[in-house]
Design an enzyme around this catalytic site. Structure first.
Site, PDB file in Angstrom:
ATOM      1  N   ARG A  22      43.463  11.592   7.889  1.00  0.00           N
ATOM      2  CA  ARG A  22      44.549  12.550   8.034  1.00  0.00           C
ATOM      3  C   ARG A  22      45.407  12.155   9.231  1.00  0.00           C
ATOM      4  NH1 ARG A  22      43.811  13.693   3.569  1.00  0.00           N
ATOM      5  NH2 ARG A  22      43.417  15.710   2.582  1.00  0.00           N
ATOM      6  N   GLU A  66      54.390  14.473   6.779  1.00  0.00           N
ATOM      7  CA  GLU A  66      54.534  13.784   5.486  1.00  0.00           C
ATOM      8  C   GLU A  66      55.484  14.579   4.594  1.00  0.00           C
ATOM      9  OE1 GLU A  66      50.602  13.131   3.912  1.00  0.00           O
ATOM     10  OE2 GLU A  66      49.973  12.018   5.676  1.00  0.00           O
ATOM     11  N   HIS A  73      50.636   8.023   1.662  1.00  0.00           N
ATOM     12  CA  HIS A  73      49.440   8.835   1.375  1.00  0.00           C
ATOM     13  C   HIS A  73      48.983   8.618  -0.080  1.00  0.00           C
ATOM     14  CE1 HIS A  73      47.113  12.728   2.601  1.00  0.00           C
ATOM     15  NE2 HIS A  73      46.400  12.003   1.745  1.00  0.00           N
TER      16      HIS A  73
HETATM   17  C1  GLV Z   1      43.590  13.032  -0.120  1.00  0.00           C
HETATM   18  O1  GLV Z   1      44.077  12.796   0.957  1.00  0.00           O
HETATM   19  C2  GLV Z   1      42.467  13.916  -0.322  1.00  0.00           C
HETATM   20  O2  GLV Z   1      42.105  14.659   0.602  1.00  0.00           O
HETATM   21  O3  GLV Z   1      41.937  13.915  -1.427  1.00  0.00           O
END
Ligand code: GLV
Ligand code: GLV
Length: 325
Positions: free
Chosen positions: A237, A266, A285
């Site tokens: 994260r 983001e 991401h």
């Molecule tokens: C993606 O970042 C997730 O948490 O699945």
């Protein structure tokens, strides 16, 4: 009567149909205050909800007095107010297993592309610059047999260690709350403090969820402990890294580069200095974003919601204490 469920994420048709056999489905585009007030009745009667990265806080929960289960199409759940859900007796379900190998592939992609400057030099090829020849500023650094430090030895950390150690011959250091016998036995991984990991690793790979403890875990003092030749990889994260401090460290040449799939904000703002840096690989991401894995995550989230609303939860529950009360 079937329980009502708010669906705020587009799913493949077969999965939407599966939900419809169990639930009275209300599909909305998001969880914005505007959407909630336009569908106030549906939110008031919903016993379940399914979506992914949108914020689920106390304010929203007040509009959902009948809610019993929330299901997220993700492993991370930092966007949910878990204490608030637990107080209300609402179960939170996530998808911790189906994306492991895919996210580990993404992390290895960041390691390789950052080390070998693959994105930067591929862009030079597209601009026609190969014609003037390749000079050492096109060169990268080796990955094989370099030391990989993994911060957070969960499922994804293990899958990354497997690739790095067995595939690339990389010695593994790891920092985690507790020792991981299997990592030590299979990959000869060495447990160490964060400071030691930062000082000795050629690749510092962050595979952590976002919590109060991990917020800005990597800031200026930690970056200063890394080797000047080291590369920082973040696939957990964004806010685990103090992005301002990272930008300063990269600008000062304190570390060699960074491979990032996640950011403090983001989408990454277009004026971020990170986008100007040829030693930074920024991905949008996409840790779990393959056709296969996104389908499997959505299917898992659908099954999780069905289990939660029919009282058959066996796994994937974030706050299992709710089930006991
Ligand atoms: C993606 O970042 C997730 O948490 O699945
Ligand atoms: C990553 O978010 C993990 O929980 O392994």
């Amino acid at each position: 009567m079937k329980p009502s469920v708010i669906l705020y994420k587009a799913l493949p048709d077969d999965l939407t149909q599966r939900l419809e056999t169990y639930f009275n489905l209300v599909q909305v585009k998001d969880l914005s205050p505007q959407t909630v007030s336009q569908n106030a009745d549906a939110f008031a009667h919903a016993e379940g909800m399914l979506g992914s990265s949108q914020t689920v806080n106390r304010e929203l929960l007040e509009k959902m007095p009948a809610l019993r289960a929330a299901s997220t199409v993700s492993v991370g759940y930092n966007n949910y107010d878990v204490p608030a859900l637990t107080e209300r007796g609402i179960v939170l379900m996530h998808t911790p297993t189906v994306l492991t190998e895919t996210v580990a592939d993404t992390l290895m992609t960041l390691v390789l592309t950052t080390a070998r400057r693959a994105v930067d030099v591929a862009q030079r090829v597209k601009r026609g610059e190969w014609r003037s020849g390749i000079t050492p500023d096109w060169f990268g650094v080796d990955v094989h047999h370099k030391t990989m430090g993994i911060v957070g030895m969960g499922r994804i950390g293990m899958a990354l260690a497997q690739r790095a150690n067995l595939g690339f011959g990389m010695p593994i250091l790891y920092h985690a709350r507790s020792r991981h016998q299997e990592a030590e036995a299979r990959f000869n991984a060495r447990h160490c403090s964060l400071d030691t990991l930062l000082a000795e690793s050629d690749f510092v790979c962050l595979v952590l969820p976002l919590t109060d403890e991990t917020h800005h875990l990597i800031s200026a003092p930690q970056l200063a402990k890394m080797k000047a030749s080291a590369i920082l990889i973040n696939g957990g994260r964004g806010p685990v890294v103090d992005e301002k401090a990272l930008i300063a460290a990269l600008q000062a040449g304190q570390i060699h580069g960074a491979g990032l799939d996640v950011f403090e904000q983001e989408p990454l703002p277009v004026d971020s200095p990170l986008l100007e840096m040829s030693n930074v690989v920024a991905l949008p991401h996409i840790g779990s974003a393959t056709f296969e894995t996104r389908y499997n995550m959505a299917a898992c989230a659908v099954d999780n919601l069905i289990a939660a609303l029919t009282g058959k939860v066996e796994q994937n529950c974030v706050n299992p204490q709710v089930l006991k009360s």
